[in-house]
Write an enzyme that holds these catalytic residues in place. Sequence first.
Site, PDB file in Angstrom:
ATOM      1  N   ASP A 214     110.817 -50.134  -6.554  1.00  0.00           N
ATOM      2  CA  ASP A 214     111.571 -50.955  -7.515  1.00  0.00           C
ATOM      3  C   ASP A 214     111.454 -52.409  -7.071  1.00  0.00           C
ATOM      4  O   ASP A 214     110.784 -52.717  -6.070  1.00  0.00           O
ATOM      5  CB  ASP A 214     113.051 -50.505  -7.595  1.00  0.00           C
ATOM      6  N   GLY A 239     108.297 -53.980  -5.146  1.00  0.00           N
ATOM      7  CA  GLY A 239     107.148 -54.510  -5.871  1.00  0.00           C
ATOM      8  C   GLY A 239     107.447 -54.692  -7.339  1.00  0.00           C
ATOM      9  O   GLY A 239     108.597 -54.558  -7.774  1.00  0.00           O
ATOM     10  N   ASP A 240     106.378 -54.963  -8.083  1.00  0.00           N
ATOM     11  CA  ASP A 240     106.498 -55.248  -9.521  1.00  0.00           C
ATOM     12  C   ASP A 240     105.543 -54.307 -10.250  1.00  0.00           C
ATOM     13  O   ASP A 240     104.328 -54.392 -10.057  1.00  0.00           O
ATOM     14  CB  ASP A 240     106.112 -56.721  -9.735  1.00  0.00           C
ATOM     15  N   PHE A 241     106.092 -53.410 -11.079  1.00  0.00           N
ATOM     16  CA  PHE A 241     105.203 -52.420 -11.708  1.00  0.00           C
ATOM     17  C   PHE A 241     104.273 -53.033 -12.754  1.00  0.00           C
ATOM     18  O   PHE A 241     103.359 -52.378 -13.237  1.00  0.00           O
ATOM     19  CB  PHE A 241     105.945 -51.185 -12.214  1.00  0.00           C
ATOM     20  N   HIS A 259     111.887 -46.814 -21.823  1.00  0.00           N
ATOM     21  CA  HIS A 259     112.689 -47.252 -22.982  1.00  0.00           C
ATOM     22  C   HIS A 259     113.215 -48.690 -22.842  1.00  0.00           C
ATOM     23  O   HIS A 259     113.711 -49.259 -23.801  1.00  0.00           O
ATOM     24  CB  HIS A 259     113.834 -46.261 -23.281  1.00  0.00           C
ATOM     25  N   ASP A 260     113.071 -49.274 -21.640  1.00  0.00           N
ATOM     26  CA  ASP A 260     113.508 -50.662 -21.454  1.00  0.00           C
ATOM     27  C   ASP A 260     112.533 -51.670 -22.066  1.00  0.00           C
ATOM     28  O   ASP A 260     112.851 -52.862 -22.107  1.00  0.00           O
ATOM     29  CB  ASP A 260     113.591 -51.006 -19.951  1.00  0.00           C
ATOM     30  N   GLU A 287     113.306 -39.387 -20.400  1.00  0.00           N
ATOM     31  CA  GLU A 287     113.636 -40.362 -21.437  1.00  0.00           C
ATOM     32  C   GLU A 287     114.493 -39.717 -22.520  1.00  0.00           C
ATOM     33  O   GLU A 287     114.489 -38.487 -22.669  1.00  0.00           O
ATOM     34  CB  GLU A 287     112.341 -40.883 -22.105  1.00  0.00           C
ATOM     35  N   GLU A 311     114.069 -46.788 -28.036  1.00  0.00           N
ATOM     36  CA  GLU A 311     113.959 -45.343 -27.860  1.00  0.00           C
ATOM     37  C   GLU A 311     112.782 -44.883 -28.699  1.00  0.00           C
ATOM     38  O   GLU A 311     112.456 -45.498 -29.717  1.00  0.00           O
ATOM     39  CB  GLU A 311     115.254 -44.639 -28.286  1.00  0.00           C
TER      40      GLU A 311
HETATM   41  C1  LIG Z   1     117.045 -48.505 -16.674  1.00  0.00           C
HETATM   42  S1  LIG Z   1     116.787 -48.735 -14.975  1.00  0.00           S
HETATM   43  C2  LIG Z   1     116.497 -47.082 -14.447  1.00  0.00           C
HETATM   44  C3  LIG Z   1     116.754 -46.891 -12.995  1.00  0.00           C
HETATM   45  C4  LIG Z   1     116.582 -45.462 -12.485  1.00  0.00           C
HETATM   46  N1  LIG Z   1     115.271 -44.937 -12.773  1.00  0.00           N
HETATM   47  C5  LIG Z   1     117.653 -44.586 -13.085  1.00  0.00           C
HETATM   48  O1  LIG Z   1     117.401 -43.887 -14.046  1.00  0.00           O
HETATM   49  O2  LIG Z   1     118.786 -44.654 -12.597  1.00  0.00           O
HETATM   50  C6  LIG Z   1     115.163 -49.451 -14.897  1.00  0.00           C
HETATM   51  C7  LIG Z   1     114.712 -49.793 -13.498  1.00  0.00           C
HETATM   52  O3  LIG Z   1     113.457 -50.478 -13.586  1.00  0.00           O
HETATM   53  C8  LIG Z   1     113.433 -51.476 -12.590  1.00  0.00           C
HETATM   54  N2  LIG Z   1     112.472 -52.524 -12.918  1.00  0.00           N
HETATM   55  C9  LIG Z   1     112.554 -53.444 -13.908  1.00  0.00           C
HETATM   56  N3  LIG Z   1     111.491 -54.250 -13.881  1.00  0.00           N
HETATM   57  C10 LIG Z   1     110.717 -53.839 -12.839  1.00  0.00           C
HETATM   58  C11 LIG Z   1     109.461 -54.302 -12.315  1.00  0.00           C
HETATM   59  N4  LIG Z   1     108.816 -55.321 -12.870  1.00  0.00           N
HETATM   60  N5  LIG Z   1     108.933 -53.622 -11.274  1.00  0.00           N
HETATM   61  C12 LIG Z   1     109.600 -52.559 -10.698  1.00  0.00           C
HETATM   62  N6  LIG Z   1     110.795 -52.095 -11.169  1.00  0.00           N
HETATM   63  C13 LIG Z   1     111.344 -52.733 -12.219  1.00  0.00           C
HETATM   64  C14 LIG Z   1     114.856 -51.992 -12.600  1.00  0.00           C
HETATM   65  O4  LIG Z   1     115.175 -52.727 -11.449  1.00  0.00           O
HETATM   66  C15 LIG Z   1     115.653 -50.717 -12.763  1.00  0.00           C
HETATM   67  O5  LIG Z   1     116.007 -50.155 -11.525  1.00  0.00           O
END
Ligand SMILES: C[S@@+](CC[C@H](N)C(=O)[O-])C[C@H]1O[C@@H](n2cnc3c(N)ncnc32)[C@H](O)[C@@H]1O
Length: 345
Positions: A214, A239-241, A259-260, A287, A311
């Site tokens: 994350d 890191g950054d996905f 879904h984000d 999801e 969604e």
């Molecule tokens: C909706 S949350 C879900 C967290 C976890 N999977 C859960 O269900 O409890 C989305 C996650 O994506 C991570 N995230 C957002 N942008 C990211 C990025 N660029 N690289 C890595 N993680 C990221 C956020 O920090 C967050 O923890």
Amino acid sequence: MKRGGRLRPLRTSVPDTIMASSPMQYIWPGIIGAQAIHAAAKLRIPDLLASGPRSIVELAADSGADAAALDRLLRALSTLGMFALSADGRFSNTPLTDVLRTDHPQSQRDAALFLPAAFLWRPLGELYESVSTGEPVFPRIFGQRFFEYLATHPDDAAVFNAVMTQGVAFTSPALLAAYDFSRLERLVDVGGGEGALLRDILSATPGLRGVLFDLPQVVLGAGEVLNGDLRARCQIVAGDFFHSVPEGADAYIMKGVIHDWPDEDAARILGNTRRAILKDGTLLLVENMADAASRPVGVIDLLMLVIGGRERTEADFRTLLSGAGFAINRIIHMEASSLIECRPV
Ligand SMILES: C[S@@+](CC[C@H](N)C(=O)[O-])C[C@H]1O[C@@H](n2cnc3c(N)ncnc32)[C@H](O)[C@@H]1O
């Protein structure tokens, strides 16, 4: 058609949810009630009532609130079945507020703090604009996209991360009952938050090793979650996905990540995962499924609309996944969400 404006088949059956006899039974209590519950949870009133009924003077003293205003708050909430007011003028918890105690085993306190908080309440208040334009209002209001905002607002990020961690308590039992993780060797939880899901999966699957992945500021909190014996089986990677995902594992899981994001961003995350996964590996997405008849995603999709995600239906997932080089093996519908098992192709 405007961006994000794909049409879905019309639902003809009435969902099995509470039907009020008048729209006002949703509107006034829904809007004012949400903030009232938020205030009571923030003041920890359900915690203060854990050991039985108390007077408003005692509650005001212990919460630091103004006694007369607190009395008005709790009386208003008692008309909604939240708190009960006895003939001797003392307040007590009802089942609806008991679950807002911090120490309740299925506590929803973090959820009560989450949606009515200003960083979500303000964009939800401008839903009209998102519906009119098809665009998320969050970046216009705050000048940043949702996760960029969280990176620079640690108090709001803490509220967000807490509600994610709390949500896992509801998902993990269903997921572990639905899926056999024991055939996997190394599982990367992409966007795994503070590691609660990975903790639950590793605890239930002794041979499995894990990687929590994350953003740097999020995994900082993971040491407290992935502790004890689990630490030896688990790596924590920041890191950054959108840049890359930890490479070379046979299994990747993403819960509530896709879904984000709108399609183009979701495709990048999946594309980076496709590059990282072993050729006979497994990708698991957890999801909400917008067209799973028994579990409509309902209003969550509107939150996604204002922050910039969406969604998706099964057909949407198939298109997105095949564009990123994955095929769906099977979909398991769980109580509140769906598990999509995929393979690289
Ligand atoms: C909706 S949350 C879900 C967290 C976890 N999977 C859960 O269900 O409890 C989305 C996650 O994506 C991570 N995230 C957002 N942008 C990211 C990025 N660029 N690289 C890595 N993680 C990221 C956020 O920090 C967050 O923890």
